[in-house]
Design a protein around this motif. Structure first.
Motif, PDB file in Angstrom:
ATOM      1  N   ALA A  27       0.518  -1.446  -0.317  1.00 24.44           N
ATOM      2  CA  ALA A  27       0.742   0.293  -0.421  1.00 24.44           C
ATOM      3  C   ALA A  27       0.953   1.306  -0.313  1.00 24.44           C
ATOM      4  O   ALA A  27       0.274   1.956  -0.881  1.00 24.44           O
ATOM      5  CB  ALA A  27      -0.846   0.446   1.038  1.00 24.44           C
ATOM      6  N   PRO A  28       1.715   1.958   0.572  1.00 20.08           N
ATOM      7  CA  PRO A  28       2.678   2.433   0.510  1.00 20.08           C
ATOM      8  C   PRO A  28       3.608   3.179  -0.632  1.00 20.08           C
ATOM      9  O   PRO A  28       3.147   4.054  -0.961  1.00 20.08           O
ATOM     10  CB  PRO A  28       3.518   2.230   2.220  1.00 20.08           C
ATOM     11  CG  PRO A  28       3.982   0.867   2.611  1.00 20.08           C
ATOM     12  CD  PRO A  28       2.543   0.470   2.182  1.00 20.08           C
ATOM     13  N   VAL A  29       3.959   1.710  -0.640  1.00 20.55           N
ATOM     14  CA  VAL A  29       4.419   1.710  -2.464  1.00 20.55           C
ATOM     15  C   VAL A  29       3.417   2.511  -3.225  1.00 20.55           C
ATOM     16  O   VAL A  29       3.770   2.826  -4.240  1.00 20.55           O
ATOM     17  CB  VAL A  29       5.141   0.656  -3.015  1.00 20.55           C
ATOM     18  CG1 VAL A  29       5.953   0.513  -3.541  1.00 20.55           C
ATOM     19  CG2 VAL A  29       5.864   0.037  -1.483  1.00 20.55           C
ATOM     20  N   HIS A  30       2.525   1.296  -3.227  1.00 16.48           N
ATOM     21  CA  HIS A  30       1.893   1.874  -3.887  1.00 16.48           C
ATOM     22  C   HIS A  30       1.030   3.840  -4.466  1.00 16.48           C
ATOM     23  O   HIS A  30       0.671   4.111  -5.694  1.00 16.48           O
ATOM     24  CB  HIS A  30       0.155   1.541  -4.010  1.00 16.48           C
ATOM     25  CG  HIS A  30      -0.914   2.162  -4.685  1.00 16.48           C
ATOM     26  ND1 HIS A  30      -2.130   2.527  -5.066  1.00 16.48           N
ATOM     27  CD2 HIS A  30      -0.983   1.680  -6.462  1.00 16.48           C
ATOM     28  CE1 HIS A  30      -2.517   2.760  -5.456  1.00 16.48           C
ATOM     29  NE2 HIS A  30      -1.711   2.178  -6.935  1.00 16.48           N
ATOM     30  N   GLU A  31       0.992   3.903  -2.977  1.00 20.35           N
ATOM     31  CA  GLU A  31       0.926   5.873  -2.950  1.00 20.35           C
ATOM     32  C   GLU A  31       1.921   6.762  -3.575  1.00 20.35           C
ATOM     33  O   GLU A  31       1.282   7.573  -4.339  1.00 20.35           O
ATOM     34  CB  GLU A  31       0.745   5.889  -0.983  1.00 20.35           C
ATOM     35  CG  GLU A  31      -0.624   4.890  -0.635  1.00 20.35           C
ATOM     36  CD  GLU A  31      -1.762   5.636  -1.089  1.00 20.35           C
ATOM     37  OE1 GLU A  31      -1.496   7.772  -1.705  1.00 20.35           O
ATOM     38  OE2 GLU A  31      -2.498   4.774  -0.988  1.00 20.35           O
ATOM     39  N   VAL A  32       3.286   5.897  -3.738  1.00 22.14           N
ATOM     40  CA  VAL A  32       4.529   6.273  -3.987  1.00 22.14           C
ATOM     41  C   VAL A  32       3.992   7.149  -5.378  1.00 22.14           C
ATOM     42  O   VAL A  32       4.435   6.954  -6.022  1.00 22.14           O
ATOM     43  CB  VAL A  32       5.396   6.379  -3.879  1.00 22.14           C
ATOM     44  CG1 VAL A  32       6.463   7.523  -4.076  1.00 22.14           C
ATOM     45  CG2 VAL A  32       5.962   7.204  -1.323  1.00 22.14           C
ATOM     46  N   ASP A  33       3.674   5.478  -5.796  1.00 15.97           N
ATOM     47  CA  ASP A  33       3.603   4.955  -7.431  1.00 15.97           C
ATOM     48  C   ASP A  33       3.071   6.159  -7.610  1.00 15.97           C
ATOM     49  O   ASP A  33       2.868   6.776  -9.161  1.00 15.97           O
ATOM     50  CB  ASP A  33       3.376   3.552  -7.565  1.00 15.97           C
ATOM     51  CG  ASP A  33       4.478   2.994  -7.210  1.00 15.97           C
ATOM     52  OD1 ASP A  33       5.539   2.878  -6.780  1.00 15.97           O
ATOM     53  OD2 ASP A  33       4.350   1.099  -7.396  1.00 15.97           O
ATOM     54  N   SER A  34       1.346   5.705  -6.819  1.00 13.34           N
ATOM     55  CA  SER A  34       0.382   6.906  -7.813  1.00 13.34           C
ATOM     56  C   SER A  34       1.277   8.356  -8.218  1.00 13.34           C
ATOM     57  O   SER A  34       0.178   9.018  -9.455  1.00 13.34           O
ATOM     58  CB  SER A  34      -0.799   6.695  -6.805  1.00 13.34           C
ATOM     59  OG  SER A  34      -1.236   5.314  -6.967  1.00 13.34           O
ATOM     60  N   ARG A  35       1.896   8.848  -6.773  1.00 13.33           N
ATOM     61  CA  ARG A  35       1.808  10.289  -7.062  1.00 13.33           C
ATOM     62  C   ARG A  35       3.318  10.867  -7.932  1.00 13.33           C
ATOM     63  O   ARG A  35       2.843  11.944  -8.958  1.00 13.33           O
ATOM     64  CB  ARG A  35       2.450  11.156  -5.943  1.00 13.33           C
ATOM     65  CG  ARG A  35       1.230  11.139  -5.131  1.00 13.33           C
ATOM     66  CD  ARG A  35       2.021  11.592  -3.529  1.00 13.33           C
ATOM     67  NE  ARG A  35       2.070  12.665  -3.485  1.00 13.33           N
ATOM     68  CZ  ARG A  35       2.354  14.537  -3.317  1.00 13.33           C
ATOM     69  NH1 ARG A  35       2.851  13.806  -1.950  1.00 13.33           N
ATOM     70  NH2 ARG A  35       2.172  15.596  -3.451  1.00 13.33           N
ATOM     71  N   LEU A  36       3.733   9.004  -8.559  1.00 13.95           N
ATOM     72  CA  LEU A  36       4.761   9.566  -9.112  1.00 13.95           C
ATOM     73  C   LEU A  36       4.517   9.000 -10.835  1.00 13.95           C
ATOM     74  O   LEU A  36       4.871  10.329 -11.459  1.00 13.95           O
ATOM     75  CB  LEU A  36       5.832   8.625  -9.205  1.00 13.95           C
ATOM     76  CG  LEU A  36       7.071   8.671  -8.544  1.00 13.95           C
ATOM     77  CD1 LEU A  36       7.598   7.577  -7.814  1.00 13.95           C
ATOM     78  CD2 LEU A  36       7.745   9.419  -8.668  1.00 13.95           C
ATOM     79  N   ILE A  37       3.182   8.387 -10.277  1.00 11.24           N
ATOM     80  CA  ILE A  37       2.696   8.473 -12.292  1.00 11.24           C
ATOM     81  C   ILE A  37       1.673   9.663 -13.176  1.00 11.24           C
ATOM     82  O   ILE A  37       2.107  10.041 -14.398  1.00 11.24           O
ATOM     83  CB  ILE A  37       1.120   7.171 -12.202  1.00 11.24           C
ATOM     84  CG1 ILE A  37       3.131   5.786 -11.971  1.00 11.24           C
ATOM     85  CG2 ILE A  37       1.104   6.830 -13.801  1.00 11.24           C
ATOM     86  CD1 ILE A  37       3.811   5.748 -12.902  1.00 11.24           C
ATOM     87  N   ALA A  38       1.098  10.072 -11.528  1.00 10.88           N
ATOM     88  CA  ALA A  38       0.249  11.143 -12.196  1.00 10.88           C
ATOM     89  C   ALA A  38       0.804  12.387 -12.307  1.00 10.88           C
ATOM     90  O   ALA A  38       0.046  13.460 -12.598  1.00 10.88           O
ATOM     91  CB  ALA A  38      -0.040  11.860 -10.467  1.00 10.88           C
ATOM     92  N   SER A  39       2.593  12.240 -12.017  1.00  9.17           N
ATOM     93  CA  SER A  39       3.473  13.896 -12.058  1.00  9.17           C
ATOM     94  C   SER A  39       4.325  13.687 -14.016  1.00  9.17           C
ATOM     95  O   SER A  39       4.557  14.439 -14.271  1.00  9.17           O
ATOM     96  CB  SER A  39       4.217  13.876 -11.400  1.00  9.17           C
ATOM     97  OG  SER A  39       5.622  12.344 -11.935  1.00  9.17           O
ATOM     98  N   ILE A  40       3.571  12.298 -14.560  1.00  7.29           N
ATOM     99  CA  ILE A  40       3.844  12.299 -16.069  1.00  7.29           C
ATOM    100  C   ILE A  40       3.682  13.459 -16.592  1.00  7.29           C
ATOM    101  O   ILE A  40       4.601  13.797 -17.613  1.00  7.29           O
ATOM    102  CB  ILE A  40       3.479  11.125 -16.457  1.00  7.29           C
ATOM    103  CG1 ILE A  40       4.158   9.376 -15.774  1.00  7.29           C
ATOM    104  CG2 ILE A  40       3.962  10.879 -18.140  1.00  7.29           C
ATOM    105  CD1 ILE A  40       4.193   8.437 -16.078  1.00  7.29           C
ATOM    106  N   PRO A  41       2.877  14.033 -16.772  1.00  2.74           N
ATOM    107  CA  PRO A  41       2.354  15.056 -17.604  1.00  2.74           C
ATOM    108  C   PRO A  41       2.625  15.732 -17.622  1.00  2.74           C
ATOM    109  O   PRO A  41       3.138  17.014 -18.439  1.00  2.74           O
ATOM    110  CB  PRO A  41       1.129  15.547 -17.234  1.00  2.74           C
ATOM    111  CG  PRO A  41       0.308  14.080 -16.717  1.00  2.74           C
ATOM    112  CD  PRO A  41       1.572  13.393 -16.397  1.00  2.74           C
TER     113      PRO A  41
END
Length: 276
Positions: free
Chosen positions: A227-241
């Motif tokens: 879960a905490p890894v997915h939280e970081v992943d989500s913020r990283l992927i959201a920053s792609i644009p």
């Protein structure tokens, strides 16, 4: 650039080469060598021109372990509350904290501190003549360099127990089969292979992406839940644009050309990373 006495340091083609340089003592490990290595890796990490570091040894041995003939270590004598740090850990911790990949190129003997300082490197390439040993129990001393944390993560607890409890010396083939070593090369080809790997990383990977990925693996692969890894992943992927390196990575792939990544590790690491 400080004057190093027991290592050498040079930068060429975006690669910092850090070389243990006491061949007359088979690169026996000393406190001065430890502190010079820690300084060199910190220097490489801070230098935006450096994309990869290669760690190697001068002569036919990488490092035969601690050279106590130089007077021993600088033990802190102020008592159990002191914050003295043993010399191998000074280096392994610095490499662990880096944002740049580190390739260890090992030939000949890599014994005691000569192997523990490499465990936090991203790659360990070895010559076919390499020999390894966590020989501490055979000297009545204890593992160092935070090796009891790093080694089981690389080779599993069972193999780590075998090597560390027995203190036996083992060859390059056993090291590779267990996952301690990534690839084997003939001794005369070892350093060339390390530079070829470094050149590939320089040419084809984005420095900020490498820095984040390296620390994600080290800092978060041991947590109790995804879960905490997915939280970081989500913020990283959201920053792609808004990430110019991501745009360049896709465009260079579609246009079938080498990428030109422009983000800088010192300036562009995401602020929300939990280890920052």
């Amino acid at each position: 650039m400080p004057d190093y006495a027991e290592i050498t340091y040079r930068v060429a083609d975006h690669v910092a080469t850090v070389t243990l340089h006491r061949p007359e003592a088979r690169n026996g490990y000393t406190v001065r060598m430890a502190d010079e290595l820690a300084d060199a890796f910190a220097r490489a990490d801070a230098d935006e021109d450096v994309r990869v570091a290669v760690l190697t040894g001068e002569g036919s041995d990488f490092c035969v372990g601690a050279d106590l003939s130089q007077g021993g270590f600088d033990f802190d004598e102020t008592g159990p509350g002191a914050h003295w740090q043993e010399p191998a850990g000074r280096v392994s911790k610095q490499v662990f904290a880096m944002n740049k990949p580190v390739i260890a190129a090992i030939r000949g003997a890599a014994i005691g501190g000569g192997i523990t300082i490499t465990l936090s490197a991203d790659y360990r390439l070895a010559a076919t003549d390499a020999r390894f040993g966590f020989v501490f129990t055979r000297r009545g001393i204890y593992p160092e360099g935070a090796s009891a944390w790093f080694l089981p993560r690389l080779v599993g607890l069972g193999r780590a127990m075998d090597w560390m409890i027995s203190g036996r010396v083992f060859d390059a083939e056993e090291a590779q089969a267990a996952g301690l070593v990534h690839r084997l090369h003939e001794p005369e080809r070892l350093l060339d292979a390390a530079y070829e790997l470094a050149a590939d990383l320089v040419a084809n990977t984005a420095p900020v992406s490498v820095a984040v990925t390296r620390q994600l693996l080290y800092r978060m692969s041991g947590v109790d839940s995804p879960a905490p890894v997915h939280e970081v992943d989500s913020r990283l992927i959201a920053s792609i644009p808004t990430n110019p390196d991501a745009v360049e990575g896709v465009l260079s792939f579609l246009q079938k050309r080498p990428p030109t990544f422009t983000q800088r590790v010192n300036d562009d690491l995401p602020d929300f990373l939990p280890w920052r």
